[in-house]
Each structure stands twice: as C-alpha cells, then as structure tokens.
Motif scaffolding. Structure first.
Motif, mmCIF file in Angstrom:
data_model
loop_
_atom_site.group_PDB
_atom_site.id
_atom_site.type_symbol
_atom_site.label_atom_id
_atom_site.label_comp_id
_atom_site.label_asym_id
_atom_site.label_seq_id
_atom_site.Cartn_x
_atom_site.Cartn_y
_atom_site.Cartn_z
ATOM 1 N N ASP A 42 0.794 -1.225 0.000
ATOM 2 C CA ASP A 42 0.000 0.000 0.000
ATOM 3 C C ASP A 42 0.829 1.279 0.000
ATOM 4 N N LEU A 46 -0.279 5.205 -0.912
ATOM 5 C CA LEU A 46 -0.427 6.201 0.152
ATOM 6 C C LEU A 46 0.470 7.407 -0.088
ATOM 7 N N PRO A 56 -6.946 7.229 -1.173
ATOM 8 C CA PRO A 56 -6.466 5.857 -1.310
ATOM 9 C C PRO A 56 -7.583 4.855 -1.117
ATOM 10 N N THR A 61 -8.967 6.835 4.718
ATOM 11 C CA THR A 61 -8.083 7.466 5.717
ATOM 12 C C THR A 61 -7.853 8.962 5.464
ATOM 13 N N TRP A 64 -5.409 10.826 7.859
ATOM 14 C CA TRP A 64 -4.001 10.489 7.601
ATOM 15 C C TRP A 64 -3.498 11.218 6.368
ATOM 16 N N VAL A 65 -4.293 11.282 5.320
ATOM 17 C CA VAL A 65 -3.872 11.962 4.084
ATOM 18 C C VAL A 65 -3.515 13.417 4.377
ATOM 19 N N THR A 132 6.012 4.177 4.356
ATOM 20 C CA THR A 132 4.763 4.935 4.380
ATOM 21 C C THR A 132 3.605 3.988 4.655
ATOM 22 N N GLU A 133 2.982 4.163 5.795
ATOM 23 C CA GLU A 133 1.802 3.399 6.184
ATOM 24 C C GLU A 133 1.006 4.207 7.199
ATOM 25 N N VAL A 134 -0.250 3.827 7.391
ATOM 26 C CA VAL A 134 -1.093 4.548 8.344
ATOM 27 C C VAL A 134 -0.831 4.111 9.776
#
Length: 613
Positions: A42, A46, A56, A61, A64-65, A132-134
């Motif tokens: 992902d 993202l 996404p 999210t 988060w964005v 890069t991840e949530v």
C-alpha cells in the motif's frame, strides 16, 4: 569595572529527559533504516495520496492523508516518497516518547528509556516506522489516548481535569473513523486507566456527543477531496451512500465474527508465530521458529509477566490497564478481524487449496507488541531494583543491557536501505511502464504492479500516457466509471456487472478502436490473461505479454527483439541476491524481472514466474 553577566543556563526538566532520550534513540534507529524510496504493497498508493491529496483505497483514511500531506512538506527536500516516509519515522519516535513518559512515572527514568526502546524496536513497530503506512500515525494516536487516560486516573487530579481528559479520550476515539480503526484497540485500556474520579454527568455525555460529531466530521474531507478531481479517487465518494460505502469498505468482502475464516485456535496460534518474530528476528530471519530466537522470545515474555506484576503492585489500575491492552492488541484483534491463516502458517492443519492471507498481517497487532515491549522494560526495572539492594550499582545495572537485544538483533533485518530491496519498486515500475507503447493500456494484477506505477505517473509525471487497468478492481462500480471516463468501457458496462470476461473483452475492444495497444503484466494470472482475448495467443516481451495474432489461442511465443531490448534496459544490480528475511514481494518482483532473461521455451522461468502455460 563591572563583572560580566553570567549566562542563563537552560535546564531541561527531569520529567522530559527520559522521553526525549527514548525519542532520540528511536528516531536515530528509524532514520538510519527507513526506506529511501518506494516500498511495495500500500505504501506507494499512500505516498501518491499524500502528495496529490488523493483518496487511497477504502476506508480512505482522510485524516491520515491531510496529516501526511502537511508534515511531509517539511521534508520535501528529501524527495516525495522519502518525505512521506518521514511521517512514519517521526510519528513512531513520538510514540516512544509517549511510552517513556508513562513508564517513567511507574518504574523510573531508566526503565522508561529501556522499555520505550524495547517497544519501539519490536520488528512490527520498527517495520511500520520505516515505510509509508497509516499504522505509525495510528499507533501515535493510540499512545496519546493511553497517556491521557493515565493522567485522568491519577490520584490527586482534580475532578475538572479528569473530565477534560475524558473528553480528550472521546475525541481521539472519534478520530479513529477518519484516521484508522486500529486506534480503537487502545480504547478499553484507556478507559481502565481513566476509571476514577467523579461520576459521569448528563452534561458530560452531551459534551462527548458533540466531540464525537466533531471528530467524525473529518470524514467530510473525502467528498471535498473528490470534488477537487484527483486522479487517485478510490470509491468516488460523491454522495452520502458512496461515502458510507468507502468508510465501510464495501468494496472488499469484510469478514464478520462468524463463520470463522480459519479455526479460532489457529488464528490465535498465528499471533504467536508473529510474536516470535518480534524480539530477535535477525537471529533466525525466517518464518519458522528456531531454538535461540524462540528462547529469546520466551525470555521477554517472562520479563513482560514480571513487569505486569510490578506495575500491578505499583498501582492496580495501571496493571489492569496494561493487561487489557495486551489482550486487546493480540487476542482481541485476532478474534475481531477473523482473518485467514498467514501465508507462512497453517501447514497440514489447513485443507489443501485453502486460501491464505495475501501477506503477513502482523501490522494489525502492533499495539499488542508495543505494549509487550513496555512491560518487558518494566520487568527489567524490577530486576535491576532487586539486584541494587544486594549488589554494587554497576553490577545491578547489567540487566539493562538485555533491553538492547531487539535493537541489536533486529537492526540488520529492519534495514530498508539495502540493495536490491531499496530501489526494486521504482525499478520495476519504470521498466513495466516502459514496456508499454505510447498511449498504451496495461492490464495489471494488483497492488504491486499498480501502486508504484500510479506514483510515477501522478507524482513524478512519468509515462502518464499509459492507462493502468487493475483487473481486481473491475468489479467495483466506481472503478468502471473511471475507465468509462477514459473511453475504455461503455456506459452499460458501468451500470451493471457483466462478468470479468465481458469486461476485459470490452477494454480490449475499446482500446483497439481508439488505436491504443494493450499489454498484460506478467504478474496477471494466465487464466485472466486468456479472458482478455480467446481468439489469439500472447508474445512475451519481458515484463508484459502482447497479443499475437500468429499464435494459437492461449499459447505463447517469445518476442526476441522486445526481450533483447528489455534485457538491455534492466540494471544488473536488481538481480543481486536478496536477503532471506526480505518481504516476499521483493523476491516475487525480482523473479518477474528475470522474465526479461528468457531466451528459450524450455526456460523454467516461463512457468514458475512468467505465468506461461
């Protein structure tokens, strides 16, 4: 003659030394091992969403964005992909600081630093911190919720302060919807920590409801983003029903609590497999257990049990909360998510042909593993304190060195700067786009031959003339709408799902009518490739197959000229040996890159990697 005025000395308060030291240690470790560019799965999507303010995959999210877009601007000189990764680095380091601030009150400064470093160097926490991840930002919100709950339940705190802290917990919990639902895993423990003080009043409930609405209002960012017309607009949330569909992830088949996707005992056992990877994965960097690694795992389980007892004796409220956190973050998540067995787990306990998860899902359990690390630090504090009563201080301090085991043992396997891992996603994506003729259409198989391409096209404006059609997304109405807007599907194919065969055939027909050549990623399954056109065969050109009218239907041939060009473009460095502990996606994509090396029909790569008959 007057004497010089003495300079004012800036002295850091003692209460912040341990959190700052923990943050510095963890930030340094994360920064040194963070991905310098794109990673698979992902992450690339993202990054694209954060840099272009796109949407996404569901649940979108949106919070988060926005956070990633704003924070990554501070690191823009490092490049778009690295800048967004720095959001995870910074958030994870802050998590360490929050954890140390709580531990400091319970076990002292040394135990706080050691516990925070152990927790932050568990492999899953470390892995989330370097791409890069949530989940890094989600973990930060969870830690903040716990810290506020810890404050709310302290003896001596005024009723007014407790009420404000409870309101903050409610607000952070509401933000889980626009951020990520994993934040809510910390809610039970936060409530246990905060369960002290005045009774709840009606006015409190009204205030909480208002805060919930305020937090939930962040989901309105999704239709606002969609209104700006981003190219990445998953779910097309242009109406209330579409917005709800995105938030509920209706695009996917989300499992309920029943029936179980795998036996419950096996799902719980899978968590223990992932737990065995946390403390010292570098000792044996393979999924299977080993005596030395598992002994280290069990020793840290014992330390955590000792730490839990220590915290319970210190303050029962804290002990109960940490036990709830540990259970919620491990067994609770396993029960709630109801997942299939991981790709490396199950063995003969699962029926032949049974579906597994597409990849390891240990990241869902990050809060449980992080709490384990905090408890292990508390256990070491208890051992050191007991020894200090009987032995000289230098000897009593020796147990603290055990806290460095995860940092030392996991350092090499958590390093994303190693080649050919570091540049594999970018290299593969560029070569795959270059394999498509100008204005061509590429049929892709999923995340890893789609998301890095979207990044190159939308963020770096590289080969944006190519239209990537992701086959697994064709069942989603919003995605067919996007393809119809590009004249690759008729409107009647958008309104009703006519099946994969008919949809793929429509894409081929529309592209051909528009003078656009079609290529198929070698990652796409052979059965899906044959669905595109059952009247002719396919020519392998390296990373893609091209339709071949001179080849029997379903059969393949080798396009010698195209393969030669593909071999010339391929950097030899990307075929270097891959470490055994690398993400299986890296090995898979390297195997696909080797399709450019095929020169004979008897090459085993044709079947094993290139999806040939």
């Amino acid at each position: 003659m007057t004497s010089p005025t003495p300079r004012a000395r800036v002295q850091m308060p003692g209460s912040v030394i341990a959190p700052v030291l923990a943050m510095v240690v963890l930030f340094s470790a994360y920064l040194a091992t963070a991905a310098p560019d794109l990673t698979f799965w992902d992450a690339s999507e993202l990054v694209t969403a954060a840099r272009t303010l796109g949407i996404p995959h569901p649940p979108g999210t949106p919070l988060w964005v926005l956070i990633a877009h704003v924070v990554s601007n501070a690191f823009s000189n490092t490049g778009p992909a690295r800048a967004v990764t720095m959001v995870s680095v910074l958030a994870s380091a802050l998590v360490g600081g929050v954890g140390a601030s709580m531990l400091q009150r319970w076990v002292g400064s040394r135990g706080a630093v050691v516990g925070a470093v152990i927790a932050g160097t568990m492999t899953t926490v470390w892995s989330n911190a370097t791409e890069t991840e949530v989940y890094a930002v989600s973990l930060l919100f969870s830690a903040l919720m716990l810290a506020v709950g810890e404050f709310a339940g302290r003896p001596g705190v005024s009723d007014q302060a407790r009420r404000r802290a409870r309101a903050v917990i409610v607000f952070v919990a509401a933000l889980a919807i626009p951020l990520h639902l994993s934040v809510l895993v910390a809610l039970p423990a936060a409530l246990v920590l905060a369960w002290a003080g005045p009774r709840v009043r009606v006015v409190d409930v009204i205030g909480w409801a208002a805060l919930c609405l305020l937090g939930l209002s962040a989901v309105a960012v999704l239709p606002l983003l969609f209104a700006t017309g981003p190219e990445l607009a998953s779910g097309h949330p242009d109406s209330l029903s579409a917005l709800v569909a995105v938030l509920r992830r209706e695009q996917y088949q989300v499992a309920g609590l029943l029936p179980r996707m795998a036996p419950l005992w096996l799902q719980l056992a899978n968590v223990f497999e992932w737990a065995d990877w946390q403390v010292a994965f570098g000792v044996h960097p393979l999924p299977t257990p080993s005596v030395p690694r598992t002994l280290l795992t069990l020793s840290f389980v014992w330390l955590a049990a000792l730490g839990l007892r220590t915290l319970w004796r210190h303050e029962a409220r804290v002990g109960r909360a940490m036990l709830v956190l540990l259970i919620s973050g491990t067994m609770g998540v396993a029960v709630w998510l109801n997942m299939r067995a991981g790709p490396t787990f199950g063995g003969h306990f699962i029926a032949a042909g049974a579906l597994h998860e597409a990849r390891e899902r240990d990241y869902f359990f990050v809060l449980g593993f992080w709490s384990w690390g905090l408890l292990a630090g508390a256990g070491l504090a208890a051992i050191s304190a007991a020894l200090a009563k009987r032995l000289p201080t230098p000897i009593a301090a020796l147990p603290w060195l055990i806290g460095a085991v995860p940092l030392v043992a996991n350092r090499s396997v958590m390093d994303r700067t190693r080649e050919p891992i570091a540049m594999m996603p970018r290299t593969y994506a560029r070569l795959l786009l270059d394999a498509v003729p100008p204005r061509g259409v590429l049929l892709a198989a999923g995340d890893n031959d789609t998301f890095p391409l979207w990044y190159l096209q939308q963020v770096e404006d590289y080969r944006s003339d190519v239209t990537v059609v992701t086959v697994p997304l064709l069942g989603a109405t919003w995605y067919r709408e996007a393809l119809a807007a590009r004249r690759l599907l008729p409107t009647d194919a958008v309104r009703s799902w006519t099946g994969l065969d008919a949809t793929l055939r429509s894409v081929l027909i529309r592209a051909t009518e528009d003078g656009r050549q079609v290529r198929v990623s070698v990652l796409l399954a052979r059965a899906d490739r044959n669905r595109v056109d059952r009247t002719q065969g396919w020519a392998l050109q390296g990373l893609v197959y091209a339709p071949s009218a001179t080849t029997a239907p379903g059969a393949i041939t080798l396009d010698a000229a195209a393969l030669a060009r593909a071999r010339e473009q391929l950097p030899r460095s990307v075929l270097a040996p891959i470490p055994a502990n690398a993400d299986p996606a890296v090995a898979q994509m390297q195997a696909l890159l080797r399709c450019t090396q095929v020169q004979r029909f008897d090459d085993p790569l044709l079947v094993s990697s290139c999806n040939a008959p």
